[in-house]
Design an enzyme around this catalytic site. Sequence first.
Site, PDB file in Angstrom:
ATOM      1  N   ASN A 152       0.889  -1.152   0.090  1.00 59.53           N
ATOM      2  CA  ASN A 152      -0.009   0.001  -0.082  1.00 59.53           C
ATOM      3  C   ASN A 152       0.827   1.305   0.039  1.00 59.53           C
ATOM      4  OD1 ASN A 152       0.737  -0.241   2.607  1.00 59.53           O
ATOM      5  ND2 ASN A 152      -1.259   0.451   3.545  1.00 59.53           N
ATOM      6  N   GLU A 193       4.356  -3.462  12.354  1.00 60.87           N
ATOM      7  CA  GLU A 193       3.303  -2.762  12.209  1.00 60.87           C
ATOM      8  C   GLU A 193       2.301  -3.489  11.201  1.00 60.87           C
ATOM      9  OE1 GLU A 193       3.110   0.150  13.139  1.00 60.87           O
ATOM     10  OE2 GLU A 193       5.238   0.607  13.833  1.00 60.87           O
ATOM     11  N   CYS A 238      -3.478   1.290   6.634  1.00 61.66           N
ATOM     12  CA  CYS A 238      -3.633   0.769   8.154  1.00 61.66           C
ATOM     13  C   CYS A 238      -4.252   1.919   8.900  1.00 61.66           C
ATOM     14  CB  CYS A 238      -2.661   0.218   8.567  1.00 61.66           C
ATOM     15  SG  CYS A 238      -1.060   1.542   8.584  1.00 61.66           S
ATOM     16  N   GLU A 285       7.685   3.092  14.852  1.00 60.56           N
ATOM     17  CA  GLU A 285       8.519   3.553  13.743  1.00 60.56           C
ATOM     18  C   GLU A 285       8.455   4.855  13.677  1.00 60.56           C
ATOM     19  OE1 GLU A 285       6.992   1.222  10.110  1.00 60.56           O
ATOM     20  OE2 GLU A 285       8.576  -0.034  10.580  1.00 60.56           O
TER      21      GLU A 285
HETATM   22  P1  NAD Z   1       0.311  -8.871   3.719  1.00 59.49           P
HETATM   23  O1  NAD Z   1       0.497  -9.272   5.131  1.00 59.49           O
HETATM   24  O2  NAD Z   1      -0.317  -9.809   2.804  1.00 59.49           O
HETATM   25  O3  NAD Z   1       1.830  -8.684   3.116  1.00 59.49           O
HETATM   26  C1  NAD Z   1       2.935  -7.973   3.666  1.00 59.49           C
HETATM   27  C2  NAD Z   1       4.164  -8.657   3.050  1.00 59.49           C
HETATM   28  O4  NAD Z   1       4.337  -9.822   3.554  1.00 59.49           O
HETATM   29  C3  NAD Z   1       4.321  -8.631   1.523  1.00 59.49           C
HETATM   30  O5  NAD Z   1       5.617  -8.286   1.313  1.00 59.49           O
HETATM   31  C4  NAD Z   1       4.082  -9.972   1.664  1.00 59.49           C
HETATM   32  O6  NAD Z   1       4.751 -10.551   0.091  1.00 59.49           O
HETATM   33  C5  NAD Z   1       4.937 -10.688   2.569  1.00 59.49           C
HETATM   34  N1  NAD Z   1       4.109 -11.907   3.326  1.00 59.49           N
HETATM   35  C6  NAD Z   1       2.981 -12.387   3.048  1.00 59.49           C
HETATM   36  N2  NAD Z   1       2.913 -13.796   3.550  1.00 59.49           N
HETATM   37  C7  NAD Z   1       4.048 -13.862   4.063  1.00 59.49           C
HETATM   38  C8  NAD Z   1       4.680 -15.081   4.857  1.00 59.49           C
HETATM   39  N3  NAD Z   1       3.836 -16.086   5.102  1.00 59.49           N
HETATM   40  N4  NAD Z   1       5.738 -14.826   5.332  1.00 59.49           N
HETATM   41  C9  NAD Z   1       6.560 -13.631   5.249  1.00 59.49           C
HETATM   42  N5  NAD Z   1       6.067 -12.794   4.383  1.00 59.49           N
HETATM   43  C10 NAD Z   1       4.877 -12.925   3.696  1.00 59.49           C
HETATM   44  O7  NAD Z   1      -0.201  -7.565   3.676  1.00 59.49           O
HETATM   45  P2  NAD Z   1      -0.475  -6.727   2.527  1.00 59.49           P
HETATM   46  O8  NAD Z   1      -1.735  -7.121   1.869  1.00 59.49           O
HETATM   47  O9  NAD Z   1       0.553  -6.109   1.617  1.00 59.49           O
HETATM   48  O10 NAD Z   1      -0.697  -5.205   3.063  1.00 59.49           O
HETATM   49  C11 NAD Z   1      -1.929  -4.887   3.761  1.00 59.49           C
HETATM   50  C12 NAD Z   1      -1.928  -5.017   5.289  1.00 59.49           C
HETATM   51  O11 NAD Z   1      -0.813  -4.159   5.931  1.00 59.49           O
HETATM   52  C13 NAD Z   1      -3.183  -4.361   6.056  1.00 59.49           C
HETATM   53  O12 NAD Z   1      -3.626  -5.389   6.970  1.00 59.49           O
HETATM   54  C14 NAD Z   1      -2.775  -3.158   6.650  1.00 59.49           C
HETATM   55  O13 NAD Z   1      -3.458  -2.828   7.764  1.00 59.49           O
HETATM   56  C15 NAD Z   1      -1.264  -3.548   6.918  1.00 59.49           C
HETATM   57  N6  NAD Z   1      -0.552  -1.990   6.947  1.00 59.49           N
HETATM   58  C16 NAD Z   1      -0.111  -1.769   8.388  1.00 59.49           C
HETATM   59  C17 NAD Z   1       0.722  -0.612   8.452  1.00 59.49           C
HETATM   60  C18 NAD Z   1       0.953  -0.302   9.718  1.00 59.49           C
HETATM   61  O14 NAD Z   1       2.087   0.639   9.770  1.00 59.49           O
HETATM   62  N7  NAD Z   1       0.639  -0.601  10.777  1.00 59.49           N
HETATM   63  C19 NAD Z   1       1.046   0.149   7.454  1.00 59.49           C
HETATM   64  C20 NAD Z   1       0.696  -0.298   6.125  1.00 59.49           C
HETATM   65  C21 NAD Z   1      -0.228  -1.507   6.093  1.00 59.49           C
END
Ligand code: NAD
Length: 476
Positions: free
Chosen positions: A150, A249, A283, A457
């Site tokens: 995102n 995060e 998020c 962060e």
């Molecule tokens: P996601 O958890 O699907 O993926 C995040 C990252 O993890 C990607 O690089 C993905 O390839 C990797 N990944 C997926 N499965 C994995 C595994 N089993 N082992 C290791 N890595 C793995 O999240 P997304 O769909 O890319 O992003 C959306 C989510 O991120 C939402 O829930 C959002 O709230 C959260 N988010 C949080 C923050 C924050 O600062 N709190 C900021 C931005 C997004």
Amino acid sequence: MTYTDLYIDGAWRAGSGGVRFDVINPATEEVLASVASAEIADADAAMDAAAAAMKDWAARTPRARSEVLRKAWELMTARLPEFARLITLENGKARADAMGEATYAAEFFRWFAEEAVRADGIITHAPASGARIIVQHKPAGLAVLVTPWNYPAAMGTRKIAPALAAGCAVIIKPASETPLTMLALMPLLAEAGVPKGLVNVLPSRKSGALVDHMLRDPRVRVVSFTGSTGVGRKLLQSAADQVLKPAMELGGNAPLIVFEDADIDLAVQGAMLAKMRNLGEACTAANRIYVHAAVAEAFTARFTAAMAALTMGNGLDEGVDVGPLVNADTRDKVAAFVEDAVAKGARVELGGFVPQGKGYFYPPTVLSNVPETAACVHDEIFGPVAAIQTFTDQEDVIARANATEYGLVGYVFTQDMKRGLQVCERLEYGMVGLNRGLVSDPAAPFGGVKQSGLGREGGHEGMLEFMETQYISASW
Ligand code: NAD
């Protein structure tokens, strides 16, 4: 130029398995690039390079590290439109959102250039033993960074900059949907003076196996993840074996509360920011909007008018406010949330349908009268859908706002500052916006409580996530 290979030890590599995957432009559904997919052997090469590079980097003076980060900020700031364009191409967000992200991303280099020289410790007398207590912070070790789609630039720089400031080397696994921005940052970092091997980028279609492998390498000491709570839980489990330092995060379910004494125009403006920045794919996005019944009609009318004034289209085009969602799955999930809420009694004030044609578009949508049982009240919508509910009692709305396993951010609108601060303190959230729809700031500690995460962060805390505290008990 588009960079599509792995970045290991300061060089581009095709990847040991020869496998590539497509990155799609969500506005057109066309293939933008074919990117190398890292395998275990590539992760090993990246960790070897990082371990070697870190020896010299950790030994440099904080000032020397600071100056490299400062240069990275200068270079990125000079190239914001290039980065913004790439962000729009692979993520879809509109130009203004992409420029906002690129600027925010660059600012982490400036902030942590300033923080690199402020890893203050203490020296004090032990109260009883006569010893001196010396406390200092040292670089923690190799850090594995995993980032979501995102914010393809900012979620990376928010981790890279503090890690480098602390004296650590990093290996980044960007999201498969959006690896191009992070790859494009690498020549800039090299130009800024980041030594080869210190920052490595491994896009991969085998995220789980790749990251798990790295988290089991004894040289790795930190795992910093931004993404969904589900994946965060898995990484915490993998991190347990080596007792890694985790920074998580995770997801959010932000409440936005508009009291009857709020400045309604300000609340509408704040809600637009909190809901529509990044198209709701954040998020921090306001997921539940609670409006006092006395002002619900006025707020809903003005907010709906503001949403209706937004122009949807290809994010690269002039005048477009709302681009497509990142992929078909995300769009379908958003559509399902709307269908579910409507079936349970919500009223569609605006939008609420999947448009015809190419691209993963979903229009700005306003739902009122959303029942507590609707799925979107409990899960992240992650799209341009505002779910409005009403309340009459302050205690009731605080309880409803806190009734979630998430605790990232909340928003409160009232003109009574005493009331505002009292409510902020009662909200079980790591961050609260008071009369503001935006809390993200490189100088502030960003992060959540409960299942929204661990660690912070940005701010002063951000660099300490990549440092270990050492205490020396001394006599002289
Ligand atoms: P996601 O958890 O699907 O993926 C995040 C990252 O993890 C990607 O690089 C993905 O390839 C990797 N990944 C997926 N499965 C994995 C595994 N089993 N082992 C290791 N890595 C793995 O999240 P997304 O769909 O890319 O992003 C959306 C989510 O991120 C939402 O829930 C959002 O709230 C959260 N988010 C949080 C923050 C924050 O600062 N709190 C900021 C931005 C997004």
